[in-house]
Write a protein that holds these residues in place. Structure first.
Motif, PDB file in Angstrom:
ATOM      1  N   MET A  78       1.281  -1.343   0.212  1.00  0.00           N
ATOM      2  CA  MET A  78       0.120  -0.138   0.018  1.00  0.00           C
ATOM      3  C   MET A  78       0.791   1.186  -0.235  1.00  0.00           C
ATOM      4  N   ILE A  79       0.621   2.378  -0.605  1.00  0.00           N
ATOM      5  CA  ILE A  79       1.240   3.591  -1.049  1.00  0.00           C
ATOM      6  C   ILE A  79       0.614   4.276   0.428  1.00  0.00           C
ATOM      7  N   PRO A  80       1.063   5.113   0.467  1.00  0.00           N
ATOM      8  CA  PRO A  80       0.786   6.485   1.780  1.00  0.00           C
ATOM      9  C   PRO A  80       0.263   7.588   1.443  1.00  0.00           C
ATOM     10  N   THR A  81      -0.529   8.281   1.920  1.00  0.00           N
ATOM     11  CA  THR A  81      -1.544   8.792   1.374  1.00  0.00           C
ATOM     12  C   THR A  81      -0.077  10.458   1.857  1.00  0.00           C
ATOM     13  N   GLU A  82      -0.370  11.615   1.154  1.00  0.00           N
ATOM     14  CA  GLU A  82       0.796  12.652   1.747  1.00  0.00           C
ATOM     15  C   GLU A  82       0.055  12.776   3.562  1.00  0.00           C
ATOM     16  N   GLU A  83      -1.312  12.827   3.947  1.00  0.00           N
ATOM     17  CA  GLU A  83      -1.834  12.653   4.850  1.00  0.00           C
ATOM     18  C   GLU A  83      -0.666  11.797   5.936  1.00  0.00           C
ATOM     19  N   GLU A  84      -1.056  10.823   5.451  1.00  0.00           N
ATOM     20  CA  GLU A  84      -0.474   9.362   6.163  1.00  0.00           C
ATOM     21  C   GLU A  84       0.858   9.813   6.135  1.00  0.00           C
ATOM     22  N   LYS A  85       1.672   9.843   5.150  1.00  0.00           N
ATOM     23  CA  LYS A  85       3.087  10.550   5.624  1.00  0.00           C
ATOM     24  C   LYS A  85       3.835  11.367   6.296  1.00  0.00           C
ATOM     25  N   LYS A  86       2.604  11.952   6.303  1.00  0.00           N
ATOM     26  CA  LYS A  86       2.535  13.115   8.315  1.00  0.00           C
ATOM     27  C   LYS A  86       2.860  13.175   9.180  1.00  0.00           C
ATOM     28  N   GLU A  87       1.716  11.703   9.149  1.00  0.00           N
ATOM     29  CA  GLU A  87       1.927  11.470  10.827  1.00  0.00           C
ATOM     30  C   GLU A  87       3.117  10.538  11.532  1.00  0.00           C
ATOM     31  N   TYR A  88       3.646   9.794  10.764  1.00  0.00           N
ATOM     32  CA  TYR A  88       5.612   9.760  11.638  1.00  0.00           C
ATOM     33  C   TYR A  88       6.663  11.268  11.747  1.00  0.00           C
ATOM     34  N   LEU A  89       5.639  12.273  11.225  1.00  0.00           N
ATOM     35  CA  LEU A  89       7.027  13.966  11.129  1.00  0.00           C
ATOM     36  C   LEU A  89       5.680  14.216  12.237  1.00  0.00           C
ATOM     37  N   ALA A  90       5.433  13.943  13.408  1.00  0.00           N
ATOM     38  CA  ALA A  90       3.965  14.706  14.060  1.00  0.00           C
ATOM     39  C   ALA A  90       4.542  14.845  15.080  1.00  0.00           C
ATOM     40  N   TYR A  91       5.637  13.731  15.010  1.00  0.00           N
ATOM     41  CA  TYR A  91       6.628  14.052  16.730  1.00  0.00           C
ATOM     42  C   TYR A  91       8.440  14.796  16.771  1.00  0.00           C
ATOM     43  N   LYS A  92       7.573  16.260  17.278  1.00  0.00           N
ATOM     44  CA  LYS A  92       8.996  17.382  17.234  1.00  0.00           C
ATOM     45  C   LYS A  92       9.382  17.497  18.834  1.00  0.00           C
ATOM     46  N   THR A  93       8.016  17.060  19.608  1.00  0.00           N
ATOM     47  CA  THR A  93       8.745  17.173  21.011  1.00  0.00           C
ATOM     48  C   THR A  93       7.741  16.570  22.135  1.00  0.00           C
ATOM     49  N   TRP A  94       8.658  16.178  22.992  1.00  0.00           N
ATOM     50  CA  TRP A  94       7.844  14.957  24.367  1.00  0.00           C
ATOM     51  C   TRP A  94       6.143  14.684  24.414  1.00  0.00           C
ATOM     52  N   LEU A 108      -8.147  -5.400  18.067  1.00  0.00           N
ATOM     53  CA  LEU A 108      -7.263  -4.545  17.934  1.00  0.00           C
ATOM     54  C   LEU A 108      -6.435  -4.413  17.087  1.00  0.00           C
ATOM     55  N   SER A 109      -6.579  -3.403  16.072  1.00  0.00           N
ATOM     56  CA  SER A 109      -5.357  -3.630  14.788  1.00  0.00           C
ATOM     57  C   SER A 109      -3.579  -2.546  15.786  1.00  0.00           C
ATOM     58  N   GLU A 110      -2.824  -3.008  15.213  1.00  0.00           N
ATOM     59  CA  GLU A 110      -1.750  -2.259  15.795  1.00  0.00           C
ATOM     60  C   GLU A 110      -1.019  -2.210  14.509  1.00  0.00           C
ATOM     61  N   VAL A 111      -1.951  -0.921  14.021  1.00  0.00           N
ATOM     62  CA  VAL A 111      -0.924  -0.816  12.635  1.00  0.00           C
ATOM     63  C   VAL A 111      -1.195   0.863  12.687  1.00  0.00           C
ATOM     64  N   THR A 112      -0.507   1.220  11.833  1.00  0.00           N
ATOM     65  CA  THR A 112      -0.550   3.149  11.915  1.00  0.00           C
ATOM     66  C   THR A 112      -0.693   3.201   9.811  1.00  0.00           C
ATOM     67  N   ALA A 113      -0.746   5.012   9.840  1.00  0.00           N
ATOM     68  CA  ALA A 113      -0.847   5.116   8.704  1.00  0.00           C
ATOM     69  C   ALA A 113      -1.597   4.297   7.882  1.00  0.00           C
ATOM     70  N   VAL A 143     -10.279  -1.283  15.995  1.00  0.00           N
ATOM     71  CA  VAL A 143     -10.052  -0.248  16.919  1.00  0.00           C
ATOM     72  C   VAL A 143      -8.779  -0.157  16.940  1.00  0.00           C
ATOM     73  N   CYS A 144      -8.186   0.862  16.164  1.00  0.00           N
ATOM     74  CA  CYS A 144      -6.573   0.666  15.486  1.00  0.00           C
ATOM     75  C   CYS A 144      -5.939   1.359  16.941  1.00  0.00           C
ATOM     76  N   THR A 145      -4.972   0.880  17.471  1.00  0.00           N
ATOM     77  CA  THR A 145      -4.316   1.421  18.215  1.00  0.00           C
ATOM     78  C   THR A 145      -3.163   2.842  18.288  1.00  0.00           C
ATOM     79  N   PRO A 146      -3.872   3.750  19.307  1.00  0.00           N
ATOM     80  CA  PRO A 146      -3.124   4.908  18.627  1.00  0.00           C
ATOM     81  C   PRO A 146      -1.895   4.823  17.921  1.00  0.00           C
ATOM     82  N   HIS A 147      -1.289   5.264  17.419  1.00  0.00           N
ATOM     83  CA  HIS A 147       0.098   5.350  16.360  1.00  0.00           C
ATOM     84  C   HIS A 147       1.324   4.769  17.407  1.00  0.00           C
TER      85      HIS A 147
END
Length: 200
Positions: free
Chosen positions: A1-17, A73-78, A93-97
């Motif tokens: 599967m190819i991630p959408t642009e929105e899904e790609k952003k999820e991996y870059l969302a963590y700039k701070t603790w 309980l689907s332990e997947v992301t994006a 249910v999908c787990t938090p990222h």
């Protein structure tokens, strides 16, 4: 599967603790599990990320056992969340990222309280899960593993409370999230079983 642009952003969302903690705590305000309702059997795993017919197998199993309530309980992301939604024909249910299998933010230090560390130390299975994640994941910042274990425990307790399953089926028991799930199930007297491709 190819991630959408929105899904790609999820991996870059963590700039701070704070971003990390926000995701680990995100289940507190968004309990999608409540929509699934009470469940007889809960499957847990990242099957959607390596699906080789497993989801079809589960769909057929659910279909053949109409009197039993199942949930995944689907332990997947994006993009694999999207894949779960497209392929799974029963409640899920999908787990938090950051609880998705093997999803960690390396080099990120996360503050944890003495009380959180004390709570982890009070339960053998949480201490074992902490050792597991530290051994399996290289480059974790200070406090990250402790925060992850603490909130994974809270998340699993909340999911099991909402779904009240009679049995939980884990896709392997060798990593920290499933180690915690097994420990919580034992505390709550919920039967635990395992699935894998080969012999267990």
């Amino acid at each position: 599967m190819i991630p959408t642009e929105e899904e790609k952003k999820e991996y870059l969302a963590y700039k701070t603790w704070q971003d990390v903690l926000e995701n680990l705590k995100s289940y507190e305000g968004d309990m999608a599990a409540s929509a699934a309702g009470k469940t007889d059997i809960l499957f847990c795993g990242a099957m959607a990320a390596f699906d080789k017919g497993i989801l079809n197998f589960l769909n057929e199993l659910v279909k053949a056992n109409a009197g039993i309530k199942f949930c995944l309980l689907s332990e997947v992301t994006a993009e694999y969340r999207r894949y779960t939604a497209e392929k799974v024909k029963f409640p899920f249910v999908c787990t938090p990222h950051l609880f998705a299998k093997e999803m960690v933010i390396t080099g990120m230090c996360v503050p944890v309280s003495k009380e959180q560390v004390r709570q982890i130390g009070k339960k053998t299975f949480l201490s074992e899960a902490l050792r597991n994640i530290k051994a399996r994941q290289i480059g974790l910042g200070d406090g990250y593993a402790e925060a992850w274990v603490f909130y994974a425990y809270k998340y699993i307790c909340a999911i099991l409370e909402l779904l009240s399953p009679r049995a939980v089926v884990l896709w392997n028991g060798f990593y920290a999230f499933h180690h915690i799930a097994k420990g919580v199930c034992r505390e709550k007297k919920i039967a635990v079983m395992y699935m894998e491709f080969g012999c267990i």
